[in-house]
Design a protein around this motif. Structure first.
Motif, mmCIF file in Angstrom:
data_model
loop_
_atom_site.group_PDB
_atom_site.id
_atom_site.type_symbol
_atom_site.label_atom_id
_atom_site.label_comp_id
_atom_site.label_asym_id
_atom_site.label_seq_id
_atom_site.Cartn_x
_atom_site.Cartn_y
_atom_site.Cartn_z
ATOM 1 N N UNK A 27 0.728 -1.064 -0.057
ATOM 2 C CA UNK A 27 0.243 0.399 0.051
ATOM 3 C C UNK A 27 0.521 1.530 0.125
ATOM 4 N N UNK A 28 1.954 1.339 0.960
ATOM 5 C CA UNK A 28 2.559 2.447 0.950
ATOM 6 C C UNK A 28 3.393 2.660 -0.595
ATOM 7 N N UNK A 29 3.699 1.731 -1.195
ATOM 8 C CA UNK A 29 4.236 2.178 -2.361
ATOM 9 C C UNK A 29 3.869 3.125 -2.846
ATOM 10 N N UNK A 30 2.468 3.334 -3.196
ATOM 11 C CA UNK A 30 1.591 3.984 -4.285
ATOM 12 C C UNK A 30 1.571 5.349 -3.895
ATOM 13 N N UNK A 31 2.412 6.332 -4.788
ATOM 14 C CA UNK A 31 2.335 7.064 -4.410
ATOM 15 C C UNK A 31 1.357 8.189 -3.848
ATOM 16 N N UNK A 32 0.192 8.284 -4.852
ATOM 17 C CA UNK A 32 -1.179 8.407 -4.246
ATOM 18 C C UNK A 32 -1.193 8.712 -2.452
ATOM 19 N N UNK A 33 -0.448 6.848 -1.962
ATOM 20 C CA UNK A 33 -1.306 7.044 -0.499
ATOM 21 C C UNK A 33 0.356 7.936 0.148
ATOM 22 N N UNK A 34 1.074 7.908 0.006
ATOM 23 C CA UNK A 34 2.270 9.059 0.871
ATOM 24 C C UNK A 34 2.347 10.025 0.632
ATOM 25 N N UNK A 35 1.397 10.320 -0.183
ATOM 26 C CA UNK A 35 0.736 12.360 -0.859
ATOM 27 C C UNK A 35 -0.158 12.464 0.398
ATOM 28 N N UNK A 36 -0.770 11.298 0.411
ATOM 29 C CA UNK A 36 -2.234 11.647 1.260
ATOM 30 C C UNK A 36 -1.692 11.631 2.911
ATOM 31 N N UNK A 37 -0.862 10.375 3.054
ATOM 32 C CA UNK A 37 -0.103 10.434 3.851
ATOM 33 C C UNK A 37 0.147 11.454 4.826
ATOM 34 N N UNK A 38 1.001 12.534 4.077
ATOM 35 C CA UNK A 38 2.162 13.712 4.508
ATOM 36 C C UNK A 38 0.279 14.914 4.651
ATOM 37 N N UNK A 39 0.049 14.744 3.455
ATOM 38 C CA UNK A 39 -1.692 15.940 3.991
ATOM 39 C C UNK A 39 -2.251 15.047 5.449
ATOM 40 N N UNK A 40 -2.077 14.344 5.892
ATOM 41 C CA UNK A 40 -3.073 13.851 7.198
ATOM 42 C C UNK A 40 -2.039 15.227 8.213
ATOM 43 N N UNK A 41 -0.691 14.450 7.939
ATOM 44 C CA UNK A 41 0.402 15.353 8.945
ATOM 45 C C UNK A 41 -0.086 16.872 9.132
ATOM 46 N N UNK A 42 -0.473 17.067 7.464
ATOM 47 C CA UNK A 42 0.202 18.435 7.824
ATOM 48 C C UNK A 42 -1.499 19.499 8.007
ATOM 49 N N UNK A 43 -2.513 17.925 8.282
ATOM 50 C CA UNK A 43 -3.460 18.877 8.394
ATOM 51 C C UNK A 43 -3.372 18.938 10.183
ATOM 52 N N UNK A 44 -2.707 17.813 10.452
ATOM 53 C CA UNK A 44 -3.215 17.779 12.196
ATOM 54 C C UNK A 44 -2.332 19.227 12.453
ATOM 55 N N UNK A 45 -0.922 19.909 12.262
ATOM 56 C CA UNK A 45 -0.320 20.272 12.666
ATOM 57 C C UNK A 45 -1.296 22.108 12.149
ATOM 58 N N UNK A 46 -2.075 22.325 11.843
ATOM 59 C CA UNK A 46 -3.057 23.198 10.958
ATOM 60 C C UNK A 46 -4.016 23.420 11.609
ATOM 61 N N UNK A 47 -5.199 22.635 10.558
ATOM 62 C CA UNK A 47 -6.491 22.578 10.661
ATOM 63 C C UNK A 47 -7.003 22.090 12.117
ATOM 64 N N UNK A 48 -6.534 20.630 12.161
ATOM 65 C CA UNK A 48 -6.506 20.133 13.758
ATOM 66 C C UNK A 48 -6.836 20.697 14.669
#
Length: 283
Positions: free
Chosen positions: A191-212
């Protein structure tokens, strides 16, 4: 395995067992497979639902926005509320590890009438962890600060060798890679080899540091009313850098918990202990 369409994406999940519903949410950078050692035992007493968070595993990966709102814990929690409705579970127990615990926290806040009890594995609240950052925490959880840098920098760095990154990130704890069964590890890497997963998981952390954090601040003094069980690894970062129970008591009224004799990946390292804790807590 089945897919449930929500208003924001499609969620891949597995369900089984009978009895009161129990929703299990995984952490980074894993999938619902994280629960494979615990779920069979729990399914003897509960209707277990183990789901891939949006952006992870085989769930959908929605387009993001400048404020990262599609990967806010509020959006991810809304997915899970809709999943449980679609499966016919109006009220349910809830447990989350790592990122899944953060989604579960927001789910319990935003859908308080539906969650009966809530358990988290090896986290303190997101806002409080960021605001309590020390050198020791930053060194241990370096990925929190790497992943929030603007796209596509971390995506390109990770994408150059996703297997090496995954194994470094998840194998650097006290137990190394020993908690991960070969079949589970193969699934995580697939699953993690999928570039879409890598990007989405980075977005998870970006959201955590801001909008969350903005969502947390907008809660004001409101605390969770339902019982909360907090479990963390005696040999992990939460134990060494934070007072987990004290921090959770800032966010919930009825908090209990203890350290278990393991590291971060408790459900895979100490499955019997985790299952027993859940059975005693959820009843």
């Amino acid at each position: 395995m089945e897919d449930v369409k929500t208003s924001g994406t499609t969620i891949r999940l597995r369900t089984g067992g009978s009895g009161p519903a129990l929703l299990l949410l995984h952490g980074y950078p894993q999938t619902h497979v994280l629960w494979h050692k615990v779920a069979p035992r729990l399914a003897e007493r509960y209707t277990v639902v183990a789901a891939d968070l949006r952006g992870y595993g085989d769930s959908g990966k929605p387009e993001t926005t400048g404020d990262h709102a599609p990967y806010s814990k509020r959006a991810m929690a809304q997915d899970m509320a809709e999943v449980m409705t679609a499966l016919g579970h109006e009220r349910f127990f809830l447990a989350g590890h790592d990122r899944g615990g953060r989604v579960a926290h927001r789910l319990a806040l935003d859908h308080a009438d539906r969650v009966m009890k809530f358990a988290v594995l090896d986290i303190a609240p997101t806002r409080e962890m960021y605001r309590g950052t020390t050198e020791a925490f930053a060194r241990a959880y370096w990925h929190w600060f790497f992943l929030i840098t603007p796209a596509p920098f971390p995506e390109r760095m990770i994408g150059a060798d996703p297997d090496a990154y995954w194994l470094k990130k998840c194998g650097s704890g006290s137990a190394g890679l020993t908690p991960f069964a070969p079949a589970a590890l193969a699934e995580y890497l697939r699953c993690f080899r999928d570039p879409a997963v890598i990007h989405a998981s980075c977005e998870d952390y970006r959201a955590a540091a801001g909008i969350d954090i903005a969502h947390d601040d907008s809660d004001g003094d409101r605390k969770l009313e339902i019982p909360l069980r907090v479990l963390w690894g005696k040999h992990g970062v939460i134990e060494s850098c934070f007072d987990a129970l004290a921090l959770w008591r800032r966010r919930a009224k009825d908090v209990s918990g203890r350290a278990l004799p393991g590291g971060h990946y408790l459900a895979e390292e100490l499955p019997d202990e985790v299952a027993e804790e859940f059975e005693m807590f959820f009843g």
